[in-house]
Scaffold this motif. Structure first.
Motif: not given
Length: 139
Positions: A53-56, A113-118, A121-124, A130-135
């Motif tokens: 979901c985030s990647s799309l 992508a992660v925090k607004k559109y996925c 993410h919002d359901m979880l 706690e959902i985090t990400y890095s690049l």
């Protein structure tokens, strides 16, 4: 939205289908309940749902920003509590990108992508995970 799941064998191997795809998804349980490693486990599917979901959205945003992605992957790791049900408590996504990518644009795109559109993410996150990400960006 509707999907279908049916039992494939006399153990715990299932096959899932959705009207949006001709591809079948195979799901299996752990060996201690009869799983035969013929598919991913349900909690792995949850991680895959969040990652995809985030990647799309991330790839779509970067392409709209004319960023040149030559390689993309995401590693997703979840921590689960020890009590039953063994739900996730933390999940971390590591987005690995290669190409001509502006790091600032990639950071902003990942945030969106992660925090607004996925929606996954919002359901979880609504369940207290706690959902985090890095690049990781390589030219």
């Amino acid at each position: 939205m509707k999907v279908q799941l049916h039992l494939v064998n006399d153990a715990v191997h299932f096959e899932g289908t959705a009207p949006s795809s001709k591809v079948k998804v195979h799901i299996d349980g752990p060996p201690d309940i009869g799983g035969q490693e013929l598919g991913v486990r349900p909690m792995e599917m949850v991680l895959l749902a969040l990652a995809s979901c985030s990647s799309l959205d991330l790839v779509t945003i970067l392409k709209k920003q004319r960023q040149e992605i030559t390689k993309f992957s995401v590693d997703t790791e979840g921590e689960r509590r020890s009590e039953v049900p063994n739900i996730f408590t933390k999940i971390h996504l590591t987005f690995n990108l290669e190409g001509k990518i502006d790091p600032e644009k990639a950071e902003k795109a990942a945030e969106l992508a992660v925090k607004k559109y996925c929606s996954v993410h919002d359901m979880l996150a609504a369940g207290g995970i706690e959902i985090t990400y890095s690049l990781n960006i390589n030219s």
